[in-house]
Design a protein around this motif. Structure first.
Motif, PDB file in Angstrom:
ATOM      1  N   TRP A 294       0.834  -1.211   0.000  1.00  0.00           N
ATOM      2  CA  TRP A 294       0.000   0.000   0.000  1.00  0.00           C
ATOM      3  C   TRP A 294       0.871   1.264   0.000  1.00  0.00           C
ATOM      4  O   TRP A 294       0.426   2.332   0.436  1.00  0.00           O
ATOM      5  N   ARG A 295       2.053   1.156  -0.482  1.00  0.00           N
ATOM      6  CA  ARG A 295       2.991   2.277  -0.482  1.00  0.00           C
ATOM      7  C   ARG A 295       2.366   3.533  -1.080  1.00  0.00           C
ATOM      8  O   ARG A 295       1.691   3.486  -2.118  1.00  0.00           O
ATOM      9  N   SER A 296       2.569   4.646  -0.390  1.00  0.00           N
ATOM     10  CA  SER A 296       2.119   5.990  -0.782  1.00  0.00           C
ATOM     11  C   SER A 296       0.619   6.215  -0.611  1.00  0.00           C
ATOM     12  O   SER A 296       0.138   7.309  -0.922  1.00  0.00           O
ATOM     13  N   ARG A 297      -0.120   5.228  -0.103  1.00  0.00           N
ATOM     14  CA  ARG A 297      -1.541   5.466   0.165  1.00  0.00           C
ATOM     15  C   ARG A 297      -1.674   6.453   1.322  1.00  0.00           C
ATOM     16  O   ARG A 297      -0.971   6.350   2.334  1.00  0.00           O
ATOM     17  N   ARG A 298      -2.580   7.367   1.199  1.00  0.00           N
ATOM     18  CA  ARG A 298      -2.831   8.370   2.240  1.00  0.00           C
ATOM     19  C   ARG A 298      -4.178   8.079   2.876  1.00  0.00           C
ATOM     20  O   ARG A 298      -5.174   7.859   2.173  1.00  0.00           O
ATOM     21  N   LEU A 299      -4.213   8.097   4.195  1.00  0.00           N
ATOM     22  CA  LEU A 299      -5.403   7.761   4.962  1.00  0.00           C
ATOM     23  C   LEU A 299      -5.629   8.823   6.027  1.00  0.00           C
ATOM     24  O   LEU A 299      -4.682   9.491   6.457  1.00  0.00           O
ATOM     25  N   THR A 300      -6.850   8.975   6.465  1.00  0.00           N
ATOM     26  CA  THR A 300      -7.148   9.942   7.514  1.00  0.00           C
ATOM     27  C   THR A 300      -7.283   9.251   8.864  1.00  0.00           C
ATOM     28  O   THR A 300      -7.476   8.035   8.959  1.00  0.00           O
ATOM     29  N   PHE A 301      -7.154  10.045   9.922  1.00  0.00           N
ATOM     30  CA  PHE A 301      -7.387   9.566  11.276  1.00  0.00           C
ATOM     31  C   PHE A 301      -7.899  10.728  12.118  1.00  0.00           C
ATOM     32  O   PHE A 301      -7.609  11.893  11.815  1.00  0.00           O
ATOM     33  N   PRO A 302      -8.664  10.442  13.180  1.00  0.00           N
ATOM     34  CA  PRO A 302      -9.162  11.523  14.039  1.00  0.00           C
ATOM     35  C   PRO A 302      -8.064  12.022  14.965  1.00  0.00           C
ATOM     36  O   PRO A 302      -7.498  11.253  15.753  1.00  0.00           O
ATOM     37  N   GLU A 303      -7.712  13.290  14.863  1.00  0.00           N
ATOM     38  CA  GLU A 303      -6.686  13.857  15.733  1.00  0.00           C
ATOM     39  C   GLU A 303      -7.230  14.025  17.146  1.00  0.00           C
ATOM     40  O   GLU A 303      -8.415  14.292  17.343  1.00  0.00           O
ATOM     41  N   ALA A 304      -6.350  13.857  18.125  1.00  0.00           N
ATOM     42  CA  ALA A 304      -6.759  13.996  19.518  1.00  0.00           C
ATOM     43  C   ALA A 304      -5.615  14.557  20.326  1.00  0.00           C
ATOM     44  O   ALA A 304      -4.442  14.384  19.985  1.00  0.00           O
ATOM     45  N   GLN A 305      -5.956  15.235  21.412  1.00  0.00           N
ATOM     46  CA  GLN A 305      -4.935  15.724  22.336  1.00  0.00           C
ATOM     47  C   GLN A 305      -4.183  14.522  22.907  1.00  0.00           C
ATOM     48  O   GLN A 305      -4.780  13.574  23.399  1.00  0.00           O
TER      49      GLN A 305
END
Length: 208
Positions: A29-40
């Motif tokens: 999956w090289r170079s795949r961009r994914l999101t995640f929920p940012e948290a403190q």
């Protein structure tokens, strides 16, 4: 003498504040961009550190069973699966993090990994159906979680005889209080984070 593990107490709740992005560096999956929920307090392992870790693990990751008890953004876990781990199991206490990693696994078409919701120290008090070859330990800092997690991995037989364990901590590896038969293989320090790779040494009677 067995170490006494304190009952798993409350872990400080994360407050999610937005959406971040991670990039898978290598593998299928090289170079795949994914999101995640940012948290403190959430610290996705930087690209440079992930690249260093998986260079260290390159001879061992193919075909490995992978465990990540504090999966967070999923950056370390997804990188290992991309680079050839044949199965994976991850935990996280926070529903948004678990849901996000599950969704990213679906996006990638990965069916050989599972993510469970729960307190890592409580889940590690159970014994697994099969031990794991590689464990990724990047717990929240300043909550005294790392040493207890490591000792539970040993006591509940989560590890193969010569398993590899990666740790991130706010203190030097020599001060982390990890099991005495784990050999420190490599370590580095960046900013206020120490990261290290350990290899478990088989105990008398175990097959390596």
């Amino acid at each position: 003498m067995a170490r006494t593990i304190k009952p798993a107490g409350k872990v400080k709740a994360k407050v999610f504040v937005g959406t971040g992005q991670l990039r898978i560096i290598g593998g299928q999956w090289r170079s795949r961009r994914l999101t995640f929920p940012e948290a403190q307090g959430l610290r996705p392992t930087p690209d440079r550190v992930r690249e260093t870790l998986y260079n260290w693990l390159a001879p061992y990751i193919e075909g490995a069973r992978l465990l990540d008890p504090f999966v967070g953004s999923g950056a370390l876990f997804l990188e290992g699966l991309s680079r050839g781990a044949t199965s994976g199991l991850a935990f996280d206490l926070h529903p948004p993090a678990v849901t996000n990693v599950q969704q990213n696994l679906q996006v990638l078409g990965c069916t050989q990994a599972a993510v469970r919701l729960g307190n890592a120290l409580q889940l590690l008090q159970q014994s697994p159906a099969q031990p794991f070859d590689i464990v990724l330990l990047d717990p929240p800092f300043h909550q005294n979680l790392l040493a207890d997690a490591c000792h539970l991995l040993e006591e509940q037989q989560w590890l193969t005889a010569a398993a590899w364990v990666y740790t991130e901590s706010e203190q030097a590896p020599s001060q982390a209080g990890l099991p005495s038969h784990w050999r420190l293989h490599r370590e580095k320090h960046t900013g206020q984070v120490y990261y290290a790779l350990w290899q478990r040494q088989p105990i008398d009677g175990e097959q390596s």
